[in-house]
Every structure is written in C-alpha cells, then in structure tokens.
Design a protein around this motif. Structure first.
Motif, PDB file in Angstrom:
ATOM      1  N   ARG A   1       8.133 -88.111  73.931  1.00  0.00           N
ATOM      2  CA  ARG A   1       7.676 -89.460  73.583  1.00  0.00           C
ATOM      3  C   ARG A   1       8.732 -90.210  72.783  1.00  0.00           C
ATOM      4  NH1 ARG A   1       3.135 -92.003  74.146  1.00  0.00           N
ATOM      5  NH2 ARG A   1       2.084 -90.081  74.831  1.00  0.00           N
ATOM      6  N   SER A   2       9.350 -89.527  71.838  1.00  0.00           N
ATOM      7  CA  SER A   2      10.404 -90.170  71.065  1.00  0.00           C
ATOM      8  C   SER A   2      11.570 -90.558  71.962  1.00  0.00           C
ATOM      9  CB  SER A   2      10.898 -89.236  69.953  1.00  0.00           C
ATOM     10  OG  SER A   2       9.877 -88.990  69.009  1.00  0.00           O
ATOM     11  N   ALA A   3      11.863 -89.722  72.943  1.00  0.00           N
ATOM     12  CA  ALA A   3      12.962 -90.014  73.863  1.00  0.00           C
ATOM     13  C   ALA A   3      12.679 -91.279  74.671  1.00  0.00           C
ATOM     14  CB  ALA A   3      13.186 -88.829  74.792  1.00  0.00           C
ATOM     15  N   VAL A   4      11.458 -91.412  75.163  1.00  0.00           N
ATOM     16  CA  VAL A   4      11.094 -92.616  75.922  1.00  0.00           C
ATOM     17  C   VAL A   4      11.170 -93.857  75.029  1.00  0.00           C
ATOM     18  CG1 VAL A   4       9.221 -93.774  77.167  1.00  0.00           C
ATOM     19  CG2 VAL A   4       9.676 -91.341  77.571  1.00  0.00           C
ATOM     20  N   ASP A   5      10.699 -93.742  73.799  1.00  0.00           N
ATOM     21  CA  ASP A   5      10.780 -94.869  72.861  1.00  0.00           C
ATOM     22  C   ASP A   5      12.230 -95.260  72.587  1.00  0.00           C
ATOM     23  OD1 ASP A   5       8.046 -95.007  72.674  1.00  0.00           O
ATOM     24  OD2 ASP A   5       7.923 -93.800  70.838  1.00  0.00           O
ATOM     25  N   MET A   6      13.105 -94.281  72.452  1.00  0.00           N
ATOM     26  CA  MET A   6      14.526 -94.557  72.222  1.00  0.00           C
ATOM     27  C   MET A   6      15.134 -95.299  73.406  1.00  0.00           C
ATOM     28  SD  MET A   6      15.623 -90.934  70.438  1.00  0.00           S
ATOM     29  CE  MET A   6      17.385 -91.284  70.447  1.00  0.00           C
ATOM     30  N   LEU A   7      14.738 -94.894  74.612  1.00  0.00           N
ATOM     31  CA  LEU A   7      15.257 -95.568  75.804  1.00  0.00           C
ATOM     32  C   LEU A   7      14.781 -97.015  75.844  1.00  0.00           C
ATOM     33  CD1 LEU A   7      16.807 -95.278  78.511  1.00  0.00           C
ATOM     34  CD2 LEU A   7      14.609 -94.681  79.565  1.00  0.00           C
ATOM     35  N   LYS A   8      13.512 -97.240  75.558  1.00  0.00           N
ATOM     36  CA  LYS A   8      12.967 -98.605  75.557  1.00  0.00           C
ATOM     37  C   LYS A   8      13.678 -99.488  74.545  1.00  0.00           C
ATOM     38  CE  LYS A   8       8.233 -97.366  76.923  1.00  0.00           C
ATOM     39  NZ  LYS A   8       6.820 -97.327  76.462  1.00  0.00           N
ATOM     40  N   ARG A   9      14.097 -98.901  73.428  1.00  0.00           N
ATOM     41  CA  ARG A   9      14.755 -99.667  72.364  1.00  0.00           C
ATOM     42  C   ARG A   9      16.271 -99.753  72.558  1.00  0.00           C
ATOM     43  NH1 ARG A   9      11.316 -96.698  67.521  1.00  0.00           N
ATOM     44  NH2 ARG A   9       9.292 -97.616  68.054  1.00  0.00           N
ATOM     45  N   ASN A  10      16.716 -99.369  73.742  1.00  0.00           N
ATOM     46  CA  ASN A  10      18.131 -99.483  74.109  1.00  0.00           C
ATOM     47  C   ASN A  10      19.032 -98.619  73.224  1.00  0.00           C
ATOM     48  OD1 ASN A  10      20.247-100.409  75.705  1.00  0.00           O
ATOM     49  ND2 ASN A  10      20.664-102.162  74.372  1.00  0.00           N
ATOM     50  N   ARG A  11      18.528 -97.467  72.826  1.00  0.00           N
ATOM     51  CA  ARG A  11      19.353 -96.543  72.066  1.00  0.00           C
ATOM     52  C   ARG A  11      20.046 -95.541  72.989  1.00  0.00           C
ATOM     53  NH1 ARG A  11      16.067 -94.211  67.079  1.00  0.00           N
ATOM     54  NH2 ARG A  11      18.102 -93.208  66.790  1.00  0.00           N
ATOM     55  N   GLY A  12      19.943 -95.789  74.266  1.00  0.00           N
ATOM     56  CA  GLY A  12      20.632 -94.990  75.272  1.00  0.00           C
ATOM     57  C   GLY A  12      20.565 -95.701  76.602  1.00  0.00           C
ATOM     58  N   ASP A  13      21.532 -95.395  77.473  1.00  0.00           N
ATOM     59  CA  ASP A  13      21.536 -96.007  78.811  1.00  0.00           C
ATOM     60  C   ASP A  13      20.676 -95.211  79.780  1.00  0.00           C
ATOM     61  OD1 ASP A  13      23.558 -98.086  78.212  1.00  0.00           O
ATOM     62  OD2 ASP A  13      24.887 -96.359  77.934  1.00  0.00           O
ATOM     63  N   TYR A  14      20.695 -93.875  79.621  1.00  0.00           N
ATOM     64  CA  TYR A  14      19.899 -92.999  80.479  1.00  0.00           C
ATOM     65  C   TYR A  14      19.225 -91.933  79.609  1.00  0.00           C
ATOM     66  CZ  TYR A  14      22.516 -94.980  84.403  1.00  0.00           C
ATOM     67  OH  TYR A  14      23.066 -95.838  85.307  1.00  0.00           O
ATOM     68  N   LEU A  15      18.077 -91.528  80.057  1.00  0.00           N
ATOM     69  CA  LEU A  15      17.367 -90.407  79.439  1.00  0.00           C
ATOM     70  C   LEU A  15      17.285 -89.292  80.467  1.00  0.00           C
ATOM     71  CD1 LEU A  15      15.389 -88.812  77.622  1.00  0.00           C
ATOM     72  CD2 LEU A  15      13.540 -90.280  78.533  1.00  0.00           C
ATOM     73  N   LEU A  16      17.793 -88.125  80.105  1.00  0.00           N
ATOM     74  CA  LEU A  16      17.651 -86.952  80.963  1.00  0.00           C
ATOM     75  C   LEU A  16      16.396 -86.202  80.528  1.00  0.00           C
ATOM     76  CD1 LEU A  16      21.244 -85.430  81.405  1.00  0.00           C
ATOM     77  CD2 LEU A  16      19.829 -86.576  83.124  1.00  0.00           C
ATOM     78  N   ASP A  17      15.388 -86.236  81.377  1.00  0.00           N
ATOM     79  CA  ASP A  17      14.144 -85.548  81.046  1.00  0.00           C
ATOM     80  C   ASP A  17      13.390 -85.249  82.334  1.00  0.00           C
ATOM     81  OD1 ASP A  17      12.157 -84.366  79.620  1.00  0.00           O
ATOM     82  OD2 ASP A  17      11.523 -86.153  78.538  1.00  0.00           O
ATOM     83  N   TYR A  18      12.471 -84.302  82.238  1.00  0.00           N
ATOM     84  CA  TYR A  18      11.716 -83.883  83.416  1.00  0.00           C
ATOM     85  C   TYR A  18      10.644 -84.902  83.776  1.00  0.00           C
ATOM     86  CZ  TYR A  18      14.234 -79.526  83.068  1.00  0.00           C
ATOM     87  OH  TYR A  18      15.246 -78.595  83.026  1.00  0.00           O
ATOM     88  N   GLN A  19      10.349 -84.953  85.049  1.00  0.00           N
ATOM     89  CA  GLN A  19       9.477 -85.994  85.588  1.00  0.00           C
ATOM     90  C   GLN A  19       8.063 -85.933  85.027  1.00  0.00           C
ATOM     91  OE1 GLN A  19       8.040 -85.745  89.761  1.00  0.00           O
ATOM     92  NE2 GLN A  19       9.126 -87.692  90.041  1.00  0.00           N
ATOM     93  N   ALA A  20       7.472 -84.727  84.993  1.00  0.00           N
ATOM     94  CA  ALA A  20       6.062 -84.611  84.635  1.00  0.00           C
ATOM     95  C   ALA A  20       5.737 -85.146  83.242  1.00  0.00           C
ATOM     96  CB  ALA A  20       5.608 -83.156  84.774  1.00  0.00           C
ATOM     97  N   PRO A  21       6.433 -84.719  82.175  1.00  0.00           N
ATOM     98  CA  PRO A  21       6.065 -85.236  80.843  1.00  0.00           C
ATOM     99  C   PRO A  21       6.349 -86.717  80.663  1.00  0.00           C
ATOM    100  CG  PRO A  21       7.988 -83.803  80.707  1.00  0.00           C
ATOM    101  CD  PRO A  21       7.448 -83.653  82.085  1.00  0.00           C
TER     102      PRO A  21
END
Length: 278
Positions: free
Chosen positions: A184-204
C-alpha cells in the motif's frame, strides 16, 4: 538366631508390599511413556506454516487469523495429508531465515528464490502463477523493454528479492531504487510521483487499486512465476512432507476440491530481462 521377620511375619508382609510397589511403578512408567508418545505424535502432526502479507493470496485478517486463496488451499492440503497447521505471520525476510534454520516447516510461496537455493524442497505441484508487473502513472510510457528502467526511479518492496532481480537492479548505476515498507505504501509513493515505476506483484496491487476504484495507475507485464509449497531442509522429514503434500493435492483434485494440476511452462519474461535470472 531367628530374625525379626520370622518372629513377626504378619507385621512385615514385604514380598507382597514390594510386588505391589513394583506394579504401581510400572503402571506410572507406562502412563508417563504413553503421554510422552502422545505428545510427540501430536507435535509431529503439527506443521509450522509461514505466511506473509500478499493479498488476496495470503494475508492477516482483521481478527488476526490467516486468510487468502493460497491459505485456504493450504488448509485443505494440510488436512488431507493428515496434519494440523500452525500458521505464523512473518515478513518475507523472516520467512527465508526461518526456512533456513528450521523454525518453520513449510511456506506457501514462489519457486526459485535464490536465497533459498539448497535450503528447501519445492512441491512438484504448483497451484497457480503469480505475475510481477511494472506499475506506472497516467502519462508515463508503458514498460515494454527492461532497458527503459535506465535513468528511472524504481520503487521496490522492502524484503523482496524478486527472484534475484533486486540484486541486479542495485548493481545498475543508472537505476535509482526507493524502498517501500509494504504494498500500500508503494502504491501511494507511485501516486505521489516518488518513483517512475513500481515493481510489484499483480495480485496485491490490484487488491489495493480495486479497493480505491483508481484508474490512474497502469501496469506492464514483467515476469510470471510459479507458486509451490516450500519445505525446510532443516526438517529431516522434508522429502516425506513434500511427497505427502503432492499426494494429498492429487487426491483433492480427484475429489474436485482444488484446481487441476497445472502443466508448468517457462512463463513470460519481458524483453531485456536479465538472462541469468530467467
């Protein structure tokens, strides 16, 4: 000279007394032994099963109990194999450590984890695949080749090795990594433009995005991996457990209680993915 025993034989019924004491001692010893055997048998029939936060496949419910698709499947297989599961909720790094030192017996996880090479036995049965994706915001180019990560900021999940991919990314000077504590924190970071890509598994990630009905985050397929039950080689019965799990799964397939056995394939890998990690 006559002894006191011959003078007062009725006062000292020693043979009978000793015989009764021996019988009583034997009975106590048998009871203690039976209890020890029962306890040992009960311990042997309990399997310590690790699970981690990977919704909807495995996660800890609000009441603290293990839940998820892979968890329910594991419950069925464990029961069919004749065991009782003792689920232990752990971060992924602790799962690896506890498999290596034998603190846990089995983990419903993914195959071919480099850190676990030579430390576990994987079940022959693989219930399903999981997909690793590169997630990005609206306006960012889809990831079609792994070389596109050069010069980009990439968010990763703390404790995840991504099947050895994390080490490769850390050695690439043109890729800037940012670690998130959880999905969840990773998705929030992506939304806030703290990264260009997030490497994470599809299901979660899909579970998080579906909960928020969010359509500003998109994904590119990076790699598919197989799931399995991983048995600690620190347990001397690891090979027996694997056979019992595989046999139990096949019996459940015949009963129609679990998905059919999958034919394993190489799976998908994005162009440019490190050759030695394929």
């Amino acid at each position: 000279m006559r002894s006191i025993f011959s003078v007062y034989p009725s006062a000292f019924p020693l043979p009978g007394l000793f015989q009764s004491a021996r019988v009583l001692a034997l009975l106590i010893a048998c009871l203690v032994s039976a209890q020890a055997v029962a306890q040992a048998g009960g311990a042997e029939k309990t399997l310590r099963v690790a699970y981690l936060e990977f919704p909807p496949l495995s996660y800890q419910a609000a009441d603290g109990t293990p839940a998820g698709r892979f968890i329910e499947l594991t419950r069925k297989v464990v029961a069919e194999a004749g065991y009782q599961p003792d689920f232990i909720y752990l971060p992924v790094s602790r799962v690896y450590l506890y498999l290596i030192n034998g603190t846990i017996d089995v983990w419903p996880g993914v195959t071919e984890v480099p850190r676990l090479e030579g430390e576990v036995l994987e079940s022959w049965v693989s219930p399903f695949q999981v997909q690793l994706s590169a997630w990005y915001r609206e306006g960012t180019e889809p990831l079609e080749h792994f070389d596109q990560l050069q010069g980009k900021r990439v968010i990763v999940i703390g404790g995840y090795t991504y099947g050895g991919l994390l080490g490769w990314l850390e050695r690439k000077p043109g890729i800037r990594l940012t670690e998130a504590p959880n999905h969840r924190s990773a998705v929030d970071m992506l939304k806030r433009n703290r990264g260009d890509y997030l490497l994470d598994y599809q299901a979660p990630v899909q579970e998080i995005l579906n909960g928020g009905a969010n359509n500003i985050v998109h994904e590119s397929k990076v790699r598919t991996r197989n799931t399995a039950w991983l048995f600690s080689l620190a347990n001397p019965r690891a090979a027996i457990l694997r056979n019992e799990f595989d046999d139990a799964y096949l019996r459940l397939v015949e009963k129609g209680e679990v998905p059919p056995v999958r034919e394993l394939t190489g799976g998908y890998v994005i162009p440019g993915f490190p050759e030695h990690l394929r």
